[in-house]
Design an enzyme around this catalytic site. Sequence first.
Site, mmCIF file in Angstrom:
data_model
loop_
_atom_site.group_PDB
_atom_site.id
_atom_site.type_symbol
_atom_site.label_atom_id
_atom_site.label_comp_id
_atom_site.label_asym_id
_atom_site.label_seq_id
_atom_site.Cartn_x
_atom_site.Cartn_y
_atom_site.Cartn_z
ATOM 1 N N LYS A 13 0.866 -1.241 -0.326
ATOM 2 C CA LYS A 13 -0.206 0.210 0.078
ATOM 3 C C LYS A 13 0.695 1.226 -0.060
ATOM 4 O O LYS A 13 0.437 2.089 -1.168
ATOM 5 C CB LYS A 13 -0.628 -0.005 0.868
ATOM 6 C CG LYS A 13 -1.783 -1.301 1.335
ATOM 7 C CD LYS A 13 -2.753 -1.230 2.291
ATOM 8 C CE LYS A 13 -2.557 -0.395 3.542
ATOM 9 N NZ LYS A 13 -1.660 -1.608 4.102
ATOM 10 N N ARG A 88 -9.459 1.698 8.983
ATOM 11 C CA ARG A 88 -9.145 0.225 9.050
ATOM 12 C C ARG A 88 -9.917 -0.613 9.052
ATOM 13 O O ARG A 88 -9.905 -1.637 10.052
ATOM 14 C CB ARG A 88 -8.163 0.100 10.446
ATOM 15 C CG ARG A 88 -6.275 0.156 9.653
ATOM 16 C CD ARG A 88 -5.407 -0.042 10.428
ATOM 17 N NE ARG A 88 -4.016 -0.768 9.959
ATOM 18 C CZ ARG A 88 -3.101 -0.502 9.580
ATOM 19 N NH1 ARG A 88 -3.010 0.950 8.999
ATOM 20 N NH2 ARG A 88 -2.207 -1.177 9.546
ATOM 21 N N ARG A 127 10.940 -6.095 4.232
ATOM 22 C CA ARG A 127 10.808 -4.940 4.163
ATOM 23 C C ARG A 127 11.334 -4.183 4.634
ATOM 24 O O ARG A 127 12.691 -4.344 5.579
ATOM 25 C CB ARG A 127 9.307 -4.716 4.865
ATOM 26 C CG ARG A 127 8.910 -3.144 4.533
ATOM 27 C CD ARG A 127 7.354 -2.871 4.688
ATOM 28 N NE ARG A 127 7.062 -3.158 5.556
ATOM 29 C CZ ARG A 127 5.201 -3.523 5.878
ATOM 30 N NH1 ARG A 127 4.933 -2.835 4.567
ATOM 31 N NH2 ARG A 127 4.854 -3.950 6.457
ATOM 32 N N ARG A 162 11.144 -2.211 10.207
ATOM 33 C CA ARG A 162 10.120 -1.970 11.207
ATOM 34 C C ARG A 162 10.239 -2.652 12.421
ATOM 35 O O ARG A 162 10.336 -3.845 12.245
ATOM 36 C CB ARG A 162 8.545 -1.234 10.380
ATOM 37 C CG ARG A 162 8.577 -0.941 9.673
ATOM 38 C CD ARG A 162 7.072 -0.526 8.909
ATOM 39 N NE ARG A 162 6.082 -0.933 9.505
ATOM 40 C CZ ARG A 162 4.904 -1.292 8.758
ATOM 41 N NH1 ARG A 162 4.843 -0.433 7.700
ATOM 42 N NH2 ARG A 162 4.144 -0.722 9.812
ATOM 43 N N ARG A 174 -1.397 -8.307 13.344
ATOM 44 C CA ARG A 174 -1.466 -7.797 12.675
ATOM 45 C C ARG A 174 -2.361 -7.920 11.571
ATOM 46 O O ARG A 174 -3.482 -7.685 10.929
ATOM 47 C CB ARG A 174 -0.598 -7.047 12.203
ATOM 48 C CG ARG A 174 -0.097 -5.886 13.364
ATOM 49 C CD ARG A 174 1.589 -5.528 12.938
ATOM 50 N NE ARG A 174 1.893 -4.728 10.925
ATOM 51 C CZ ARG A 174 2.931 -4.746 10.541
ATOM 52 N NH1 ARG A 174 3.978 -5.589 11.167
ATOM 53 N NH2 ARG A 174 2.810 -4.817 9.337
HETATM 54 P P1 AMP Z 1 0.548 0.277 9.072
HETATM 55 O O1 AMP Z 1 2.417 1.460 8.712
HETATM 56 O O2 AMP Z 1 -0.612 1.192 8.915
HETATM 57 O O3 AMP Z 1 1.230 -1.037 9.024
HETATM 58 O O4 AMP Z 1 0.373 1.151 10.647
HETATM 59 C C1 AMP Z 1 1.623 0.389 11.388
HETATM 60 C C2 AMP Z 1 0.643 0.310 12.955
HETATM 61 O O5 AMP Z 1 0.464 2.084 12.870
HETATM 62 C C3 AMP Z 1 -0.309 -0.562 12.886
HETATM 63 O O6 AMP Z 1 -0.046 -1.558 12.911
HETATM 64 C C4 AMP Z 1 -1.236 0.419 13.854
HETATM 65 O O7 AMP Z 1 -1.219 -0.278 14.987
HETATM 66 C C5 AMP Z 1 -0.979 1.490 13.824
HETATM 67 N N1 AMP Z 1 -2.174 2.252 12.694
HETATM 68 C C6 AMP Z 1 -2.013 2.693 11.548
HETATM 69 N N2 AMP Z 1 -3.267 3.402 10.416
HETATM 70 C C7 AMP Z 1 -4.194 2.713 12.328
HETATM 71 C C8 AMP Z 1 -5.584 3.347 12.154
HETATM 72 N N3 AMP Z 1 -5.514 3.600 10.679
HETATM 73 N N4 AMP Z 1 -6.177 2.878 12.942
HETATM 74 C C9 AMP Z 1 -5.497 2.235 14.428
HETATM 75 N N5 AMP Z 1 -4.987 1.451 14.253
HETATM 76 C C10 AMP Z 1 -3.809 2.808 13.102
#
Ligand code: AMP
Length: 220
Positions: A13, A88, A127, A162, A174
Amino acid sequence: MIMIMLGAQGTGKGTVAGLISEKIGIPQISTGDIFRKNINEKTPLGIEADKYISKGNLVPDDITVPMVEEVLSSEEAKNGAILDGFPRTIEQAEKLDKILEAKGKKVDMVINLVTPKEELIDRMLTRRVCSNQNCKTIYNIKLHPPIKEGVCDKCGALLKQREDDSDPEAIKRRLEIYEEKTSPLVEYYKNKGVLKSETVSISINRMGKDVAKEIVETLK
Ligand code: AMP
């Protein structure tokens, strides 16, 4: 133009959103990136969010939704946004609809990236992300490695993994949350007539950059 990137973790994404953003000049807004920046800077928001993120759980809506609302109201997003990582859950999608409605806007396009499950975990483990907060280019040491190992091609900063990508328990959590809470959004946006599903998979040699190119073409 309000575009949303949907898809499980590891589908690409961020990569697709970044490439589209570069081409069409609409900012990519990644909630994960905003959280990670706050965690690095040890802000109160970052300290709170880290309690959830490090375990692979979602950050509660009372933190996440106002944060997104603020960015969407900023000068940066006056011509639109490519939302990467938000919404989400159905609740977040409904709240987003209300926020946009109040601004006379709506969700125009949702890109749903689909990758076979067996590829997802490997993609997360391999990644790497540029540590320069102004660059944040995403690499994959198997599929899209940098020219010089461990160093960003674009800005020369060090690449890092990460934290939540290096913990198998957080990865598992996740993906479970994606299945349970995020995947219903596919139906939600299909019913609104704005969904476009795209497969990203090494098995058919179709990568994020191919999808991004195609989407940009459709927007011309
Ligand atoms: P990502 O980089 O999109 O994978 O996000 C990393 C982490 O940030 C996720 O595993 C969640 O813990 C938190 N996070 C990101 N976006 C959201 C969201 N829309 N709602 C809740 N937690 C989020």
